[in-house]
Design a protein around this motif. Structure first.
Motif, PDB file in Angstrom:
ATOM      1  N   GLU A   1       9.866   6.335   7.443  1.00  0.00           N
ATOM      2  CA  GLU A   1      11.307   6.750   7.827  1.00  0.00           C
ATOM      3  C   GLU A   1      11.904   5.784   8.130  1.00  0.00           C
ATOM      4  OE1 GLU A   1      11.348  10.807  10.284  1.00  0.00           O
ATOM      5  OE2 GLU A   1       9.348   9.892  10.662  1.00  0.00           O
ATOM      6  N   TRP A   2      13.430   5.681   8.327  1.00  0.00           N
ATOM      7  CA  TRP A   2      14.140   4.581   8.642  1.00  0.00           C
ATOM      8  C   TRP A   2      15.540   5.374   9.357  1.00  0.00           C
ATOM      9  CZ3 TRP A   2      13.080   6.126   3.816  1.00  0.00           C
ATOM     10  CH2 TRP A   2      14.098   6.650   3.173  1.00  0.00           C
ATOM     11  N   GLU A   3      15.904   4.434  10.442  1.00  0.00           N
ATOM     12  CA  GLU A   3      17.250   4.902  10.984  1.00  0.00           C
ATOM     13  C   GLU A   3      18.531   4.232  10.582  1.00  0.00           C
ATOM     14  OE1 GLU A   3      17.918   5.911  15.639  1.00  0.00           O
ATOM     15  OE2 GLU A   3      17.389   4.061  15.329  1.00  0.00           O
ATOM     16  N   VAL A   4      19.512   5.183  10.251  1.00  0.00           N
ATOM     17  CA  VAL A   4      20.720   4.953   9.621  1.00  0.00           C
ATOM     18  C   VAL A   4      21.805   5.587  10.675  1.00  0.00           C
ATOM     19  CG1 VAL A   4      22.380   4.499   7.986  1.00  0.00           C
ATOM     20  CG2 VAL A   4      19.928   4.259   7.560  1.00  0.00           C
ATOM     21  N   ASP A   5      22.509   4.675  11.574  1.00  0.00           N
ATOM     22  CA  ASP A   5      23.619   5.209  12.531  1.00  0.00           C
ATOM     23  C   ASP A   5      23.077   6.480  13.290  1.00  0.00           C
ATOM     24  OD1 ASP A   5      25.343   3.396  11.034  1.00  0.00           O
ATOM     25  OD2 ASP A   5      26.364   4.919   9.794  1.00  0.00           O
ATOM     26  N   SER A   6      21.876   6.053  14.024  1.00  0.00           N
ATOM     27  CA  SER A   6      21.057   7.025  14.633  1.00  0.00           C
ATOM     28  C   SER A   6      20.452   8.053  14.170  1.00  0.00           C
ATOM     29  CB  SER A   6      22.168   7.286  15.912  1.00  0.00           C
ATOM     30  OG  SER A   6      22.684   6.299  16.856  1.00  0.00           O
ATOM     31  N   ASN A   7      20.622   8.297  12.828  1.00  0.00           N
ATOM     32  CA  ASN A   7      20.187   9.235  11.917  1.00  0.00           C
ATOM     33  C   ASN A   7      18.678   8.910  11.494  1.00  0.00           C
ATOM     34  OD1 ASN A   7      21.947  11.277  12.711  1.00  0.00           O
ATOM     35  ND2 ASN A   7      23.400  10.291  11.434  1.00  0.00           N
ATOM     36  N   TRP A   8      17.689   9.641  11.382  1.00  0.00           N
ATOM     37  CA  TRP A   8      16.354   9.493  10.712  1.00  0.00           C
ATOM     38  C   TRP A   8      16.466   9.576   9.450  1.00  0.00           C
ATOM     39  CZ3 TRP A   8      12.965   5.793  11.961  1.00  0.00           C
ATOM     40  CH2 TRP A   8      12.864   5.392  13.432  1.00  0.00           C
ATOM     41  N   ASN A   9      16.240   8.623   8.527  1.00  0.00           N
ATOM     42  CA  ASN A   9      16.237   9.150   6.864  1.00  0.00           C
ATOM     43  C   ASN A   9      14.689   9.167   6.398  1.00  0.00           C
ATOM     44  OD1 ASN A   9      19.024   7.945   5.366  1.00  0.00           O
ATOM     45  ND2 ASN A   9      18.834   8.485   7.514  1.00  0.00           N
ATOM     46  N   HIS A  10      14.438   9.617   5.537  1.00  0.00           N
ATOM     47  CA  HIS A  10      12.756   9.526   5.051  1.00  0.00           C
ATOM     48  C   HIS A  10      12.650   9.767   3.600  1.00  0.00           C
ATOM     49  CE1 HIS A  10      13.483  14.187   5.828  1.00  0.00           C
ATOM     50  NE2 HIS A  10      13.093  14.047   4.567  1.00  0.00           N
ATOM     51  N   ILE A  11      11.517   9.386   3.171  1.00  0.00           N
ATOM     52  CA  ILE A  11      11.050   9.659   1.912  1.00  0.00           C
ATOM     53  C   ILE A  11       9.547  10.051   1.957  1.00  0.00           C
ATOM     54  CG2 ILE A  11      10.365   7.168   1.472  1.00  0.00           C
ATOM     55  CD1 ILE A  11      11.108   7.773  -1.674  1.00  0.00           C
ATOM     56  N   ARG A  12       9.007  11.088   1.693  1.00  0.00           N
ATOM     57  CA  ARG A  12       7.812  11.520   1.908  1.00  0.00           C
ATOM     58  C   ARG A  12       7.200  12.600   0.716  1.00  0.00           C
ATOM     59  NH1 ARG A  12      10.288  15.465   6.398  1.00  0.00           N
ATOM     60  NH2 ARG A  12       9.948  13.465   7.718  1.00  0.00           N
ATOM     61  N   VAL A  13       5.913  12.299   0.878  1.00  0.00           N
ATOM     62  CA  VAL A  13       5.159  13.125  -0.583  1.00  0.00           C
ATOM     63  C   VAL A  13       3.960  13.905   0.194  1.00  0.00           C
ATOM     64  CG1 VAL A  13       6.376  11.774  -2.252  1.00  0.00           C
ATOM     65  CG2 VAL A  13       3.978  11.191  -1.332  1.00  0.00           C
TER      66      VAL A  13
ATOM     67  N   TRP B   1       0.544   8.351   7.610  1.00  0.00           N
ATOM     68  CA  TRP B   1      -0.268   8.549   6.561  1.00  0.00           C
ATOM     69  C   TRP B   1      -1.370   9.541   7.007  1.00  0.00           C
ATOM     70  CZ3 TRP B   1      -2.138   3.004   5.094  1.00  0.00           C
ATOM     71  CH2 TRP B   1      -1.116   2.198   4.747  1.00  0.00           C
ATOM     72  N   ASP B   2      -1.538  10.709   6.236  1.00  0.00           N
ATOM     73  CA  ASP B   2      -2.503  11.781   6.731  1.00  0.00           C
ATOM     74  C   ASP B   2      -3.368  12.052   5.607  1.00  0.00           C
ATOM     75  OD1 ASP B   2      -3.946  13.844   8.092  1.00  0.00           O
ATOM     76  OD2 ASP B   2      -2.215  15.193   8.123  1.00  0.00           O
ATOM     77  N   ILE B   3      -4.577  11.657   5.550  1.00  0.00           N
ATOM     78  CA  ILE B   3      -5.379  11.686   4.575  1.00  0.00           C
ATOM     79  C   ILE B   3      -6.477  12.969   5.051  1.00  0.00           C
ATOM     80  CG2 ILE B   3      -7.047  10.520   2.662  1.00  0.00           C
ATOM     81  CD1 ILE B   3      -4.145   9.458   3.245  1.00  0.00           C
ATOM     82  N   GLN B   4      -6.342  13.964   3.877  1.00  0.00           N
ATOM     83  CA  GLN B   4      -7.369  15.159   4.205  1.00  0.00           C
ATOM     84  C   GLN B   4      -8.112  15.161   2.896  1.00  0.00           C
ATOM     85  OE1 GLN B   4      -4.910  18.660   5.081  1.00  0.00           O
ATOM     86  NE2 GLN B   4      -3.931  17.666   6.655  1.00  0.00           N
ATOM     87  N   GLU B   5      -8.923  16.317   2.959  1.00  0.00           N
ATOM     88  CA  GLU B   5      -9.965  16.358   1.752  1.00  0.00           C
ATOM     89  C   GLU B   5      -9.621  16.053   0.356  1.00  0.00           C
ATOM     90  OE1 GLU B   5     -13.748  19.292   0.379  1.00  0.00           O
ATOM     91  OE2 GLU B   5     -12.722  19.526   2.176  1.00  0.00           O
ATOM     92  N   LYS B   6      -8.453  16.806   0.047  1.00  0.00           N
ATOM     93  CA  LYS B   6      -7.950  16.765  -1.299  1.00  0.00           C
ATOM     94  C   LYS B   6      -6.651  16.431  -1.576  1.00  0.00           C
ATOM     95  CE  LYS B   6     -11.151  20.698  -3.278  1.00  0.00           C
ATOM     96  NZ  LYS B   6     -11.082  21.851  -3.800  1.00  0.00           N
TER      97      LYS B   6
ATOM     98  N   ARG C   1       0.580  -1.283   0.075  1.00  0.00           N
ATOM     99  CA  ARG C   1       0.033  -0.018   0.079  1.00  0.00           C
ATOM    100  C   ARG C   1       0.836   1.238   0.065  1.00  0.00           C
ATOM    101  NH1 ARG C   1      -4.783  -1.687  -2.001  1.00  0.00           N
ATOM    102  NH2 ARG C   1      -5.518  -3.354  -0.935  1.00  0.00           N
ATOM    103  N   ASN C   2       0.400   2.253  -0.897  1.00  0.00           N
ATOM    104  CA  ASN C   2       1.016   3.584  -0.626  1.00  0.00           C
ATOM    105  C   ASN C   2       2.280   3.535  -0.936  1.00  0.00           C
ATOM    106  OD1 ASN C   2      -1.466   4.944  -0.130  1.00  0.00           O
ATOM    107  ND2 ASN C   2      -1.259   4.776   2.107  1.00  0.00           N
TER     108      ASN C   2
END
Length: 240
Positions: free
Chosen positions: A134-146, A122-127, A11-12
């Motif tokens: 997010e995933w952690e690598v060497d104590s740092n949080w990485n991300h991919i977001r849209v 996941w945050d679903i709004q009207e439109k 999903r997503n």
């Protein structure tokens, strides 16, 4: 006929697609495959998505492993078979938060899994919908977001999105002259136009310094797919 190894829902799915040099990918090619191109371009995709309702062999649920995030880097290949070309993917590395998933995938199937702390939103709004992995690598949080439209459209044949999502085979390098091949069955996915995106990934640590320069630039494209139920078939060996 191959049996069904795993059923689930994906999903997503966020796809961030980058132009990669053949010289980086050639050493990773499994035996019997060649790079697949779209308009002369070799793509690598950073993909974040969510596993739901995971079952083995059709009906076996594993406690505490029915849903989890995954993030991976994959590229695209094809293999000439007696029935024609099979178009597939090769994973450079797959991240999940469940150690048992990594252990089984690595030891039994040779898949390049690693276990990392992961989370999603996941945050679903009207439109607009906001999807974040997010995933952690060497104590740092990485991300991919849209952020993306809530109104999607069917997959357009021969489009870049079709090329990226319609590779229905997986190939795993199992040593010189040996490859595992398995089929992934799912219907075409609907595509949701992305309004904004942000990718933060420690490419050098996860995939090696050779990959890092290609991810210093913005992706060639980013899109969101809704996903579906999937079936992963048991693999077969391709030998020299």
């Amino acid at each position: 006929m191959a049996t069904t190894f795993l059923t689930a829902e994906w999903r997503n799915l966020i796809f961030a697609n980058y132009v990669l040099d053949r010289r980086v990918l050639d050493p990773l090619l499994p035996y019997g495959t060649e790079l697949d191109e779209f308009n002369g371009i070799c793509y690598g995709s950073l993909v974040g998505f969510y596993f739901q309702n995971v079952k083995l062999f059709g009906n076996v649920s594993v406690p505490f492993h029915r849903q989890f995030e995954e993030f991976n880097l994959r590229f695209y290949v094809r293999r000439k078979s007696p029935t024609g070309w099979k178009r597939g993917v090769v994973f450079v590395k797959e991240l999940v938060p469940k150690f048992a998933i990594s252990l089984v995938a690595n030891t039994l199937y040779g898949e390049p899994y690693e276990t990392h702390p992961m989370r999603h939103r996941w945050d679903i709004q009207e439109k607009v919908q906001y999807i974040d992995y997010e995933w952690e690598v060497d104590s740092n949080w990485n991300h991919i977001r849209v952020s993306a439209d809530r109104t999607g459209h069917p997959l357009v044949p021969e489009s870049e999105e079709a090329f990226i999502t319609e590779h229905y085979w997986g190939y795993t390098k199992r040593g010189n002259g040996r490859t595992s091949e398995y089929e992934v069955v799912h219907p075409p996915w609907n595509i949701y136009p992305v309004k904004t995106y942000d990718v933060r990934c420690d490419v050098a640590t996860l995939y090696g310094a050779d990959f890092a320069p290609f991810f210093d630039h913005p992706p060639a494209s980013v899109f969101l797919a809704d996903g579906s139920a999937v079936e992963v078939k048991s693999g077969e060996a391709i030998d020299r």
